[in-house]
Design a protein around this motif. Structure first.
Motif, PDB file in Angstrom:
ATOM      1  N   VAL A  85       0.845  -1.199   0.000  1.00 38.35           N
ATOM      2  CA  VAL A  85       0.000   0.000   0.000  1.00 38.35           C
ATOM      3  C   VAL A  85       0.874   1.240   0.000  1.00 38.35           C
ATOM      4  N   PRO A  86       0.332   2.359  -0.457  1.00 38.19           N
ATOM      5  CA  PRO A  86       1.103   3.608  -0.376  1.00 38.19           C
ATOM      6  C   PRO A  86       1.324   4.011   1.074  1.00 38.19           C
ATOM      7  N   GLY A  87       2.445   4.671   1.336  1.00 36.92           N
ATOM      8  CA  GLY A  87       2.715   5.160   2.684  1.00 36.92           C
ATOM      9  C   GLY A  87       1.619   6.082   3.170  1.00 36.92           C
ATOM     10  N   PHE A  88       1.390   6.090   4.467  1.00 36.82           N
ATOM     11  CA  PHE A  88       0.324   6.904   5.057  1.00 36.82           C
ATOM     12  C   PHE A  88       0.748   8.366   5.149  1.00 36.82           C
ATOM     13  N   VAL A  89      -0.245   9.251   5.043  1.00 40.37           N
ATOM     14  CA  VAL A  89      -0.020  10.695   5.124  1.00 40.37           C
ATOM     15  C   VAL A  89      -0.862  11.225   6.287  1.00 40.37           C
ATOM     16  N   ASP A  90      -0.219  11.629   7.363  1.00 35.59           N
ATOM     17  CA  ASP A  90      -0.926  12.078   8.569  1.00 35.59           C
ATOM     18  C   ASP A  90      -0.845  13.596   8.660  1.00 35.59           C
ATOM     19  N   ILE A  91      -1.989  14.253   8.471  1.00 40.28           N
ATOM     20  CA  ILE A  91      -2.002  15.724   8.442  1.00 40.28           C
ATOM     21  C   ILE A  91      -2.391  16.351   9.778  1.00 40.28           C
ATOM     22  N   HIS A  92      -2.608  15.514  10.797  1.00 34.44           N
ATOM     23  CA  HIS A  92      -3.010  16.049  12.101  1.00 34.44           C
ATOM     24  C   HIS A  92      -2.403  15.162  13.185  1.00 34.44           C
ATOM     25  N   GLY A 387       1.190   9.328  -2.245  1.00 28.58           N
ATOM     26  CA  GLY A 387      -0.201   9.061  -1.883  1.00 28.58           C
ATOM     27  C   GLY A 387      -0.826   7.924  -2.653  1.00 28.58           C
ATOM     28  N   SER A 388      -0.144   7.421  -3.691  1.00 25.92           N
ATOM     29  CA  SER A 388      -0.647   6.275  -4.442  1.00 25.92           C
ATOM     30  C   SER A 388       0.523   5.565  -5.106  1.00 25.92           C
ATOM     31  N   LEU A 389       0.291   4.316  -5.482  1.00 28.71           N
ATOM     32  CA  LEU A 389       1.321   3.517  -6.140  1.00 28.71           C
ATOM     33  C   LEU A 389       1.117   3.613  -7.645  1.00 28.71           C
ATOM     34  N   GLU A 390       1.769   4.602  -8.240  1.00 30.47           N
ATOM     35  CA  GLU A 390       1.654   4.856  -9.671  1.00 30.47           C
ATOM     36  C   GLU A 390       3.012   5.254 -10.222  1.00 30.47           C
ATOM     37  N   ALA A 391       3.231   4.926 -11.471  1.00 30.52           N
ATOM     38  CA  ALA A 391       4.491   5.270 -12.125  1.00 30.52           C
ATOM     39  C   ALA A 391       4.726   6.772 -12.075  1.00 30.52           C
ATOM     40  N   GLY A 392       5.954   7.149 -11.780  1.00 32.21           N
ATOM     41  CA  GLY A 392       6.336   8.550 -11.719  1.00 32.21           C
ATOM     42  C   GLY A 392       6.315   9.143 -10.330  1.00 32.21           C
ATOM     43  N   LYS A 393       5.712   8.450  -9.368  1.00 31.65           N
ATOM     44  CA  LYS A 393       5.654   8.964  -8.000  1.00 31.65           C
ATOM     45  C   LYS A 393       6.795   8.390  -7.166  1.00 31.65           C
ATOM     46  N   ARG A 394       7.133   9.115  -6.100  1.00 32.79           N
ATOM     47  CA  ARG A 394       8.199   8.612  -5.245  1.00 32.79           C
ATOM     48  C   ARG A 394       7.725   7.341  -4.533  1.00 32.79           C
ATOM     49  N   MET A 397       6.100   3.488   0.296  1.00 33.10           N
ATOM     50  CA  MET A 397       5.327   2.246   0.212  1.00 33.10           C
ATOM     51  C   MET A 397       5.467   1.438   1.491  1.00 33.10           C
ATOM     52  N   LEU A 398       4.446   0.617   1.742  1.00 32.52           N
ATOM     53  CA  LEU A 398       4.436  -0.288   2.887  1.00 32.52           C
ATOM     54  C   LEU A 398       4.109  -1.689   2.401  1.00 32.52           C
ATOM     55  N   ILE A 399       4.840  -2.666   2.922  1.00 34.58           N
ATOM     56  CA  ILE A 399       4.478  -4.066   2.712  1.00 34.58           C
ATOM     57  C   ILE A 399       3.876  -4.581   4.011  1.00 34.58           C
ATOM     58  N   LEU A 400       2.642  -5.085   3.916  1.00 36.70           N
ATOM     59  CA  LEU A 400       1.940  -5.629   5.078  1.00 36.70           C
ATOM     60  C   LEU A 400       1.803  -7.132   4.914  1.00 36.70           C
ATOM     61  N   ASP A 401       1.811  -7.849   6.038  1.00 36.82           N
ATOM     62  CA  ASP A 401       1.587  -9.286   5.950  1.00 36.82           C
ATOM     63  C   ASP A 401       0.091  -9.572   5.898  1.00 36.82           C
ATOM     64  N   GLU A 402      -0.277 -10.841   5.943  1.00 32.70           N
ATOM     65  CA  GLU A 402      -1.682 -11.210   5.788  1.00 32.70           C
ATOM     66  C   GLU A 402      -2.537 -10.733   6.950  1.00 32.70           C
ATOM     67  N   ILE A 409       8.976  -0.944   5.239  1.00 36.29           N
ATOM     68  CA  ILE A 409       8.595   0.448   5.018  1.00 36.29           C
ATOM     69  C   ILE A 409       9.624   1.076   4.085  1.00 36.29           C
ATOM     70  N   PHE A 410       9.136   1.792   3.081  1.00 34.35           N
ATOM     71  CA  PHE A 410      10.023   2.486   2.147  1.00 34.35           C
ATOM     72  C   PHE A 410       9.616   3.959   2.092  1.00 34.35           C
ATOM     73  N   ILE A 411      10.599   4.834   2.270  1.00 35.07           N
ATOM     74  CA  ILE A 411      10.366   6.274   2.206  1.00 35.07           C
ATOM     75  C   ILE A 411      11.289   6.867   1.149  1.00 35.07           C
ATOM     76  N   LYS A 412      10.691   7.494   0.133  1.00 30.36           N
ATOM     77  CA  LYS A 412      11.448   8.024  -1.002  1.00 30.36           C
ATOM     78  C   LYS A 412      12.315   6.937  -1.621  1.00 30.36           C
ATOM     79  N   GLY A 413      11.790   5.733  -1.613  1.00 26.71           N
ATOM     80  CA  GLY A 413      12.470   4.604  -2.229  1.00 26.71           C
ATOM     81  C   GLY A 413      13.399   3.852  -1.315  1.00 26.71           C
ATOM     82  N   ASN A 414      13.841   4.455  -0.215  1.00 25.02           N
ATOM     83  CA  ASN A 414      14.778   3.806   0.690  1.00 25.02           C
ATOM     84  C   ASN A 414      14.055   3.015   1.777  1.00 25.02           C
ATOM     85  N   GLU A 415      14.551   1.823   2.061  1.00 24.84           N
ATOM     86  CA  GLU A 415      13.965   1.038   3.132  1.00 24.84           C
ATOM     87  C   GLU A 415      14.230   1.732   4.459  1.00 24.84           C
TER      88      GLU A 415
END
Length: 419
Positions: A85-92, A387-394, A397-402, A409-415
């Motif tokens: 899933v895309p990384g979370f964005v917490d605005i508050h 905010g989404s997993l689409e080509a061209g975006k940084r 990303m998050l990998i979750l188990d079942e 966790i990946f931020i700007k591509g780095n684990e």
């Protein structure tokens, strides 16, 4: 204190065997290809192009200089059938791990953003409290310097959310009523001139004298005008919407409730698509049925998951501070010491809120991901970047188990690794 570090792999790799959550579907047996921290492909394994970083001239040059084969540097992560899933964005969010954004320094900011990164947040707004002018100005100065230094190890600070001080003394919640003042455009003009683009959101009570003028100013400067800690009537909120108000903080909390003869702020939020609605999905601030109701009415990119987390996030019961307000946490619930009925932020994390939306409020994985990532990114104006997993975006990303527990966790591509 735990020390945040980056993983040892480069920002060029692929993730295979994942259930890829895109803006429109969950792709089984999906693949994500990342090159130099940017998503190059997100889709089915069957349609995935041949992937080699040798396609990157930068990587070719680097490999030639080091005498290595670029293709040999490709790392493959196996999601093992889990969600990506895309990384979370917490605005508050106010803090975590014993620290508060009101006490901002490089060390405090590192601590808060690294903790929340460990819980899946890859982008964040440093949120202030109702406080004196000089205290807010100091936070802005510190956060501005932190962002400009461009060395953020955890969740990327995208700006500041000013929660107050232009709120209603009738609905202070855990804000210090002694610091509440009437809306003041001059303060915003001063701060915006000193730190252009840093303030992304301001929470105010729209019924207060001068509020409509300030809302118009905010919208002219691309700052989200949010209703919160407000005693407004339904009609006053609609007047504020006409002036540019388009957001509500922690919906249902610290606002006039819905009544069939007096719809109040809650009624205006529920019935007005133009108002984006924050929700604290912890089962403490709002009943799951009310969260579900809000989600049913907010289906046009206008439902936003937040934590409203304070310094106790990541820690246990005890005594803490929220700004200059003392807070007690008992059985995981944060309240004012002398008023157990007044909630004082939360200990919620975004991964917990994401699971709550699915497991308790009945949202689909797509809707929950949209509320936790896509919608807040849109509201911040950074959806073209994250905010989404689409080509061209940084590659945030998050990998979750079942069980929907965080695996990687990946931020700007780095684990991101939190030790």
């Amino acid at each position: 204190m735990s020390i945040p570090t980056s993983g040892s792999t480069s920002a060029t790799y692929q993730i295979v065997n994942g259930r890829i959550v895109t803006p429109t579907q969950v792709i089984d047996n999906g693949v994500i290809q990342v090159e130099n921290g940017i998503i190059r492909y997100a889709g089915t394994a069957a349609e995935a192009p041949a992937f080699s970083p040798a396609l990157s001239s930068a990587l070719q040059a680097d490999s030639a200089q080091q005498g290595t084969d670029a293709a040999a540097t490709v790392t493959t992560y196996d999601a093992a059938g889990g969600l990506v899933v895309p990384g979370f964005v917490d605005i508050h969010v106010h803090g975590g791990m014993g620290q508060d954004f009101m006490d901002s320094s490089p060390e405090v900011l590192d601590t808060i953003t690294s903790f929340h990164a460990s819980q899946g947040t890859t982008a964040i707004l440093a949120t202030t409290m109702t406080a004196p002018h000089e205290d807010i100005a100091r936070v802005l100065e510190q956060v501005h310097a932190y962002v400009r230094a461009d060395r953020m190890p955890g969740a990327q600070v995208e700006g500041v959310h000013l929660e107050g001080p232009f709120i209603s003394p009738k609905w202070p919640g855990a804000q210090n009523p002694g610091h509440i003042v009437l809306p003041n455009v001059e303060w915003l003009e001063e701060w915006h001139a000193a730190y252009p683009g840093l303030i992304k959101q301001l929470t105010l009570a729209p019924e207060r004298e001068g509020a409509l003028e300030l809302i118009r100013w905010l919208r002219e400067h691309q700052i989200t005008a949010a209703a919160g800690h407000t005693d407004a009537t339904y009609e006053q909120i609609m007047d504020a919407v006409d002036a540019g108000l388009n957001h509500a903080v922690h919906t249902f909390n610290a606002m006039t409730p819905l009544h069939h003869r007096k719809p109040g702020v809650a009624g205006a939020v529920l019935g007005t698509p133009a108002i984006h609605a924050e929700i604290i999905a912890d089962g403490i601030h709002v009943h799951p049925a009310a969260v579900s109701l809000l989600a049913q009415l907010k289906q046009d990119h206008n439902l936003i998951l937040i934590t409203d987390a304070m310094s106790a996030a990541g820690l246990g019961d005890g005594n803490y501070m929220l700004g200059d307000q003392p807070v007690k946490v008992i059985n995981g619930v944060a309240t004012l010491p002398e008023d157990s009925g007044t909630l004082a932020g939360s200990r919620l994390t975004m991964i917990e809120g994401f699971r709550f939306l699915i497991e308790k409020a009945g949202l689909s994985i797509l809707r929950a991901s949209e509320a936790a990532s896509g919608n807040p990114a849109r509201q911040l104006g950074i959806y073209d970047q994250t905010g989404s997993l689409e080509a061209g975006k940084r590659a945030d990303m998050l990998i979750l188990d079942e069980q929907m527990e965080l695996k990687q966790i990946f931020i700007k591509g780095n684990e991101f690794v939190y030790n």
